[in-house]
Design an enzyme around this catalytic site. Structure first.
Site, short mmCIF file in Angstrom:
data_model
loop_
_atom_site.label_atom_id
_atom_site.label_comp_id
_atom_site.label_asym_id
_atom_site.label_seq_id
_atom_site.Cartn_x
_atom_site.Cartn_y
_atom_site.Cartn_z
N TYR A 1 16.13 -47.86 -11.32
CA TYR A 1 15.40 -47.60 -12.48
C TYR A 1 16.30 -47.59 -13.58
O TYR A 1 15.94 -48.41 -14.60
CB TYR A 1 14.76 -46.10 -12.18
N LYS B 1 16.53 -50.56 -16.81
CA LYS B 1 16.51 -50.20 -18.37
C LYS B 1 17.76 -50.78 -19.22
O LYS B 1 17.56 -51.35 -20.17
CB LYS B 1 16.45 -48.65 -18.51
N SER C 1 16.36 -45.48 -21.76
CA SER C 1 16.70 -44.17 -20.99
C SER C 1 18.15 -43.94 -21.47
O SER C 1 19.03 -44.56 -21.43
CB SER C 1 16.30 -43.87 -19.69
C1 UD1 Z 1 15.99 -38.13 -14.22
C2 UD1 Z 1 16.51 -39.35 -13.87
C3 UD1 Z 1 16.80 -40.20 -15.16
C4 UD1 Z 1 15.54 -40.27 -15.83
C5 UD1 Z 1 14.78 -39.00 -16.06
C6 UD1 Z 1 13.39 -38.99 -16.83
C7 UD1 Z 1 18.09 -39.00 -11.78
C8 UD1 Z 1 19.54 -38.69 -11.39
N1 UD1 Z 1 18.03 -39.06 -13.36
O1 UD1 Z 1 16.87 -37.26 -14.95
O2 UD1 Z 1 17.43 -41.27 -15.07
O3 UD1 Z 1 15.48 -40.79 -17.10
O4 UD1 Z 1 14.75 -38.15 -14.77
O5 UD1 Z 1 13.00 -37.67 -17.15
O6 UD1 Z 1 17.02 -39.00 -11.23
N2 UD1 Z 1 16.18 -29.99 -10.58
C9 UD1 Z 1 16.18 -28.95 -10.05
N3 UD1 Z 1 15.01 -28.86 -8.91
C10 UD1 Z 1 14.14 -29.93 -8.76
C11 UD1 Z 1 14.03 -31.03 -9.98
C12 UD1 Z 1 15.33 -31.09 -10.75
O7 UD1 Z 1 16.75 -28.03 -9.92
O8 UD1 Z 1 13.07 -29.67 -8.16
C13 UD1 Z 1 17.33 -30.19 -11.80
C14 UD1 Z 1 18.05 -31.24 -11.58
O9 UD1 Z 1 19.10 -30.95 -10.78
C15 UD1 Z 1 18.52 -31.49 -13.00
C16 UD1 Z 1 17.47 -31.15 -13.80
O10 UD1 Z 1 16.91 -30.07 -12.94
O11 UD1 Z 1 19.77 -30.70 -13.26
C17 UD1 Z 1 16.43 -31.91 -14.50
O12 UD1 Z 1 15.99 -33.02 -13.29
P1 UD1 Z 1 14.90 -34.02 -13.55
O13 UD1 Z 1 13.82 -33.55 -14.36
O14 UD1 Z 1 14.72 -34.62 -12.47
O15 UD1 Z 1 15.91 -34.90 -14.96
P2 UD1 Z 1 17.26 -35.73 -14.81
O16 UD1 Z 1 17.92 -35.61 -13.20
O17 UD1 Z 1 18.16 -35.25 -15.68
#
Ligand code: UD1
Length: 334
Positions: free
Chosen positions: A151, A155, A126
């Protein structure tokens, strides 16, 4: 003779899409999965898409005896290792569960590979191993610092263990694939992300809002230092990601090599909402709330190395991702 592969986690989201691409490209594929976060019916969908139902072992990687029996039964040319727990926030609450599963399972797998002389491995890593550094990330950056979850640390630890293994045994070829944000579904609508767990990632949550299961999307912060204030990520279509595994298998070299798999495009949370609304013709209810702990403002790939050395690049964009995810949702509900 067809090259034969064992795919751990092959009924899961990324694993199943990769299995479809592998079978289509002519590989002989067997799947091992404990079905913790996937469903056995995926095998039927793989058969529908490829005409082949791969041999399946319901085995947990922590069960070393059962795993050794799988390796004793067949001489594999390579292993693709997807199996592992992936709920980032759960990993901060239950670190031992994550280390036991993800590290323990990998130890057993590597032990069997060594014992049965299977020396090619493609590992699902990742981009989280880069921790908190400015984007775009390339593979020369240091890893292992400021990783925000167990997690992610698991990795990173596995990447390092694989380095030691390659240094100790020059017969090993290991490709580390550092994924950015996988999303989307197979264009057929037959396979996609269907976790047994409550979703944590943005795309599955958007889909829960689209179906009315969740009332609204909570946007975690609009005060980041980004053009629209929301976080920027690098979403890549799961079929592009699956094809990245094939490219890595074709070009794998002796020793340890890491590749970023990402689109190189930064997409904000608000861009995602717009893309959803364009693809579906519906409004997505949302509310801006506090930042989520551990989120970085911007996180996207420099995938030049994969382009040059693996001859791989993404073909789908965020609109394709939305279209295919919605299509998958329609198939599931229809
Ligand atoms: C997360 C993990 C990362 C993992 C990846 C798998 C964290 C900090 N990182 O990445 O280690 O490899 O998932 O795909 O958890 N968001 C919202 N509302 C929501 C959900 C998400 O605004 O309900 C935003 C988050 O703030 C972020 C973006 O959407 O900016 C993507 O979030 P997410 O899909 O959870 O992925 P990551 O945080 O990038």
């Amino acid at each position: 003779m067809k090259e034969s592969l064992l795919v751990t986690g092959g009924t899961g989201y990324i694993g199943s899409h990769t299995v479809v691409e592998l079978i289509t490209a002519g590989y002989d594929v067997e799947i091992l999965d404990n079905l913790y976060n996937s469903k056995i019916e995926v095998l039927d969908q793989i058969e529908q898409l490829t005409g082949v139902k791969p041999k399946f072992y319901e085995v947990d990687l922590r069960d070393s005896e059962a795993l050794a029996n799988v390796f004793a039964g067949k001489k594999y040319d390579a292993v693709m290792h997807f199996a592992g727990l992936k709920a980032v926030s759960e990993s901060t609450k239950k670190p031992l569960k994550y280390y036991e599963n993800n590290l323990g399972g990998t130890f057993n797998l590597l032990r069997c590979m060594k014992d049965y002389s299977v020396k090619k491995l493609i590992f699902s890593s990742s981009a989280t191993v880069y921790g908190d550094q400015p984007s775009p990330f390339n593979e020369t950056l240091p890893t292992g610092e400021k990783i925000s979850s167990p997690y992610g640390r698991a990795k990173y630890m596995i990447e390092e263990i694989l380095k030691d293994l390659c240094a100790s045994d020059l017969g090993f070829s290991v490709a580390i694939l550092r994924y950015f944000n996988p999303a989307g579904a197979h264009p057929s609508g037959l396979i996609g992300e269907d976790p047994n767990d409550k979703p944590n990632n943005l795309m599955p949550i958007i889909m829960k809002v689209a179906t009315g299961e969740f009332p609204e999307l909570l946007v975690y912060g609009d005060d980041y230092n980004t053009p629209d204030g929301s976080c920027i990520r690098d979403y890549l279509h799961v079929v592009d990601l699956a094809r990245g595994h094939l490219a890595a298998l074709k070009h794998i070299q002796p020793g340890w090599t890491a590749y970023n798999l990402g689109s190189g495009e930064g997409t904000s949370v608000f861009d995602m909402i717009t893309a959803f609304e364009q693809a579906s013709g519906k409004k997505l209810p949302y509310k801006v709330v506090e930042r989520r702990a551990g989120d970085l403002a911007a996180f996207y790939a420099d995938s030049t190395k994969a382009q040059t050395e693996l001859d791989w690049q993404t073909e789908f964009d965020i609109n394709d991702i939305m279209r295919d995810t919605l299509n998958y949702l329609d198939h599931q509900n229809g």
